[in-house]
Design a protein around this motif. Sequence first.
Motif, PDB file in Angstrom:
ATOM      1  N   LYS A 170     105.065  91.565 -18.374  1.00 31.12           N
ATOM      2  CA  LYS A 170     104.428  92.290 -17.265  1.00 31.12           C
ATOM      3  C   LYS A 170     105.471  92.706 -16.224  1.00 31.12           C
ATOM      4  O   LYS A 170     105.297  93.711 -15.523  1.00 31.12           O
ATOM      5  CB  LYS A 170     103.360  91.404 -16.616  1.00 31.12           C
ATOM      6  CG  LYS A 170     102.167  91.083 -17.507  1.00 31.12           C
ATOM      7  CD  LYS A 170     101.322  92.309 -17.748  1.00 31.12           C
ATOM      8  CE  LYS A 170     100.099  92.002 -18.597  1.00 31.12           C
ATOM      9  NZ  LYS A 170      99.109  91.156 -17.915  1.00 31.12           N
ATOM     10  N   TRP A 171     106.546  91.942 -16.131  1.00 36.63           N
ATOM     11  CA  TRP A 171     107.642  92.279 -15.212  1.00 36.63           C
ATOM     12  C   TRP A 171     108.680  93.184 -15.870  1.00 36.63           C
ATOM     13  O   TRP A 171     109.655  93.584 -15.240  1.00 36.63           O
ATOM     14  CB  TRP A 171     108.322  91.012 -14.713  1.00 36.63           C
ATOM     15  CG  TRP A 171     107.520  90.252 -13.696  1.00 36.63           C
ATOM     16  CD1 TRP A 171     106.791  89.110 -13.879  1.00 36.63           C
ATOM     17  CD2 TRP A 171     107.378  90.581 -12.311  1.00 36.63           C
ATOM     18  NE1 TRP A 171     106.194  88.710 -12.717  1.00 36.63           N
ATOM     19  CE2 TRP A 171     106.544  89.598 -11.726  1.00 36.63           C
ATOM     20  CE3 TRP A 171     107.868  91.603 -11.506  1.00 36.63           C
ATOM     21  CZ2 TRP A 171     106.194  89.613 -10.375  1.00 36.63           C
ATOM     22  CZ3 TRP A 171     107.518  91.625 -10.167  1.00 36.63           C
ATOM     23  CH2 TRP A 171     106.691  90.644  -9.612  1.00 36.63           C
ATOM     24  N   GLY A 172     108.514  93.457 -17.164  1.00 34.19           N
ATOM     25  CA  GLY A 172     109.458  94.329 -17.877  1.00 34.19           C
ATOM     26  C   GLY A 172     110.435  93.579 -18.752  1.00 34.19           C
ATOM     27  O   GLY A 172     111.197  94.186 -19.504  1.00 34.19           O
ATOM     28  N   LYS A 199     116.323  95.767 -13.102  1.00 31.47           N
ATOM     29  CA  LYS A 199     117.274  95.064 -13.966  1.00 31.47           C
ATOM     30  C   LYS A 199     116.583  94.087 -14.916  1.00 31.47           C
ATOM     31  O   LYS A 199     117.185  93.653 -15.899  1.00 31.47           O
ATOM     32  CB  LYS A 199     118.306  94.328 -13.112  1.00 31.47           C
ATOM     33  CG  LYS A 199     119.255  95.258 -12.361  1.00 31.47           C
ATOM     34  CD  LYS A 199     120.314  94.475 -11.602  1.00 31.47           C
ATOM     35  CE  LYS A 199     121.285  95.413 -10.906  1.00 31.47           C
ATOM     36  NZ  LYS A 199     122.335  94.680 -10.164  1.00 31.47           N
ATOM     37  N   LEU A 200     115.327  93.756 -14.616  1.00 32.64           N
ATOM     38  CA  LEU A 200     114.585  92.861 -15.514  1.00 32.64           C
ATOM     39  C   LEU A 200     114.275  93.545 -16.841  1.00 32.64           C
ATOM     40  O   LEU A 200     113.960  92.879 -17.828  1.00 32.64           O
ATOM     41  CB  LEU A 200     113.281  92.405 -14.853  1.00 32.64           C
ATOM     42  CG  LEU A 200     113.418  91.490 -13.628  1.00 32.64           C
ATOM     43  CD1 LEU A 200     112.053  91.208 -13.035  1.00 32.64           C
ATOM     44  CD2 LEU A 200     114.110  90.177 -14.003  1.00 32.64           C
ATOM     45  N   LYS A 201     114.361  94.875 -16.873  1.00 30.86           N
ATOM     46  CA  LYS A 201     114.061  95.623 -18.093  1.00 30.86           C
ATOM     47  C   LYS A 201     115.276  95.782 -19.002  1.00 30.86           C
ATOM     48  O   LYS A 201     115.165  96.350 -20.089  1.00 30.86           O
ATOM     49  CB  LYS A 201     113.506  97.007 -17.734  1.00 30.86           C
ATOM     50  CG  LYS A 201     112.175  96.953 -16.993  1.00 30.86           C
ATOM     51  CD  LYS A 201     111.666  98.364 -16.697  1.00 30.86           C
ATOM     52  CE  LYS A 201     110.337  98.312 -15.951  1.00 30.86           C
ATOM     53  NZ  LYS A 201     109.820  99.674 -15.649  1.00 30.86           N
ATOM     54  N   CYS A 257      99.674  81.958 -17.916  1.00 33.23           N
ATOM     55  CA  CYS A 257     100.887  81.676 -17.153  1.00 33.23           C
ATOM     56  C   CYS A 257     101.114  82.813 -16.172  1.00 33.23           C
ATOM     57  O   CYS A 257     100.884  83.984 -16.498  1.00 33.23           O
ATOM     58  CB  CYS A 257     102.101  81.550 -18.071  1.00 33.23           C
ATOM     59  SG  CYS A 257     103.665  81.288 -17.178  1.00 33.23           S
ATOM     60  N   GLY A 258     101.529  82.462 -14.987  1.00 34.19           N
ATOM     61  CA  GLY A 258     101.879  83.463 -14.001  1.00 34.19           C
ATOM     62  C   GLY A 258     103.324  83.303 -13.589  1.00 34.19           C
ATOM     63  O   GLY A 258     103.824  82.184 -13.452  1.00 34.19           O
ATOM     64  N   ILE A 259     104.023  84.404 -13.434  1.00 34.75           N
ATOM     65  CA  ILE A 259     105.394  84.402 -12.926  1.00 34.75           C
ATOM     66  C   ILE A 259     105.380  85.061 -11.560  1.00 34.75           C
ATOM     67  O   ILE A 259     104.957  86.217 -11.419  1.00 34.75           O
ATOM     68  CB  ILE A 259     106.357  85.131 -13.871  1.00 34.75           C
ATOM     69  CG1 ILE A 259     106.461  84.396 -15.209  1.00 34.75           C
ATOM     70  CG2 ILE A 259     107.743  85.259 -13.229  1.00 34.75           C
ATOM     71  CD1 ILE A 259     107.369  85.082 -16.218  1.00 34.75           C
ATOM     72  N   TRP A 265     100.233  87.733 -14.294  1.00 38.02           N
ATOM     73  CA  TRP A 265      99.722  86.714 -15.215  1.00 38.02           C
ATOM     74  C   TRP A 265      99.412  87.296 -16.593  1.00 38.02           C
ATOM     75  O   TRP A 265      99.129  88.477 -16.740  1.00 38.02           O
ATOM     76  CB  TRP A 265      98.441  86.101 -14.653  1.00 38.02           C
ATOM     77  CG  TRP A 265      98.609  85.355 -13.366  1.00 38.02           C
ATOM     78  CD1 TRP A 265      98.748  85.894 -12.109  1.00 38.02           C
ATOM     79  CD2 TRP A 265      98.659  83.940 -13.212  1.00 38.02           C
ATOM     80  NE1 TRP A 265      98.881  84.895 -11.176  1.00 38.02           N
ATOM     81  CE2 TRP A 265      98.819  83.683 -11.822  1.00 38.02           C
ATOM     82  CE3 TRP A 265      98.563  82.862 -14.096  1.00 38.02           C
ATOM     83  CZ2 TRP A 265      98.901  82.394 -11.319  1.00 38.02           C
ATOM     84  CZ3 TRP A 265      98.639  81.576 -13.589  1.00 38.02           C
ATOM     85  CH2 TRP A 265      98.818  81.353 -12.220  1.00 38.02           C
ATOM     86  N   ASP A 266      99.441  86.413 -17.594  1.00 32.15           N
ATOM     87  CA  ASP A 266      98.956  86.765 -18.933  1.00 32.15           C
ATOM     88  C   ASP A 266      98.685  85.481 -19.700  1.00 32.15           C
ATOM     89  O   ASP A 266      99.197  84.409 -19.341  1.00 32.15           O
ATOM     90  CB  ASP A 266      99.963  87.634 -19.695  1.00 32.15           C
ATOM     91  CG  ASP A 266      99.286  88.520 -20.746  1.00 32.15           C
ATOM     92  OD1 ASP A 266      98.136  88.222 -21.129  1.00 32.15           O
ATOM     93  OD2 ASP A 266      99.906  89.505 -21.172  1.00 32.15           O
TER      94      ASP A 266
END
Length: 228
Positions: free
Chosen positions: A112-114, A17-19, A73-75, A87-88
């Motif tokens: 990175k999570w979409g 659903k993050l996408k 930053c990392g989530i 991270w990115d």
Amino acid sequence: MTSQKNIIMENKIDLSKLKEKIPFQWRVQSFQTNSAMCVAYIDSRDVQEILDKVCLPENWQCDYKEIKGNLFCGIGIKHLDQWIWKWDCGTESNTEKEKGEASDSFKRAAVKWGIGRFLYDLDIQRIKWVEKNSKKYPADNNGNPIYDGKELTRFINERGKTATLYNHKEIETNGLPLVKNEQFKKIMERIRGGEIDIYYKAKAEFSFAPAQEKLLTDTFQELKKQKA
């Protein structure tokens, strides 16, 4: 053991659903000779909103660290009772250096999570620009400057709606079939990829809505000058 496993499965987050598409805006990326190049972007607050919605506030967090002068930053998302991190790094803003870099790295980590990945499927929008008091501004079809980001987003979105009206009979010319959205997208991709001769083939085979016609012609003329 079984009870603990059931609890974990009940708390499983649907990361797909993050996408999903979230609200996005348009901004000027650069000013070219004949047009302002506009790209779509998301606000960091919109990223936070979808993380809260999909994961719940207690199941995600972010962190920052500097590596060789670059801000990362990392989530982290708690999934199946484990924290997973992606991270990115970001780039500096033209206005607020530290704040812009932090926001950019946060949004890049979100990709990175979409989150917001759908933006990469959106075409760059080319619109007019005008100069006022030695400063360039995007402009509407009549050459009126657009000063506000929300107004720019509204203008591009409204223009996009016009470009999709391929089923109106009044825009047919010389009995040619009306171009469909997918056909138009592929034509634009090939022209921007350097196949500018596709322009003549497309004009001979299809009718275009006024907004499509303008975008097609402006892109062709700009690339033709670059190849000259």
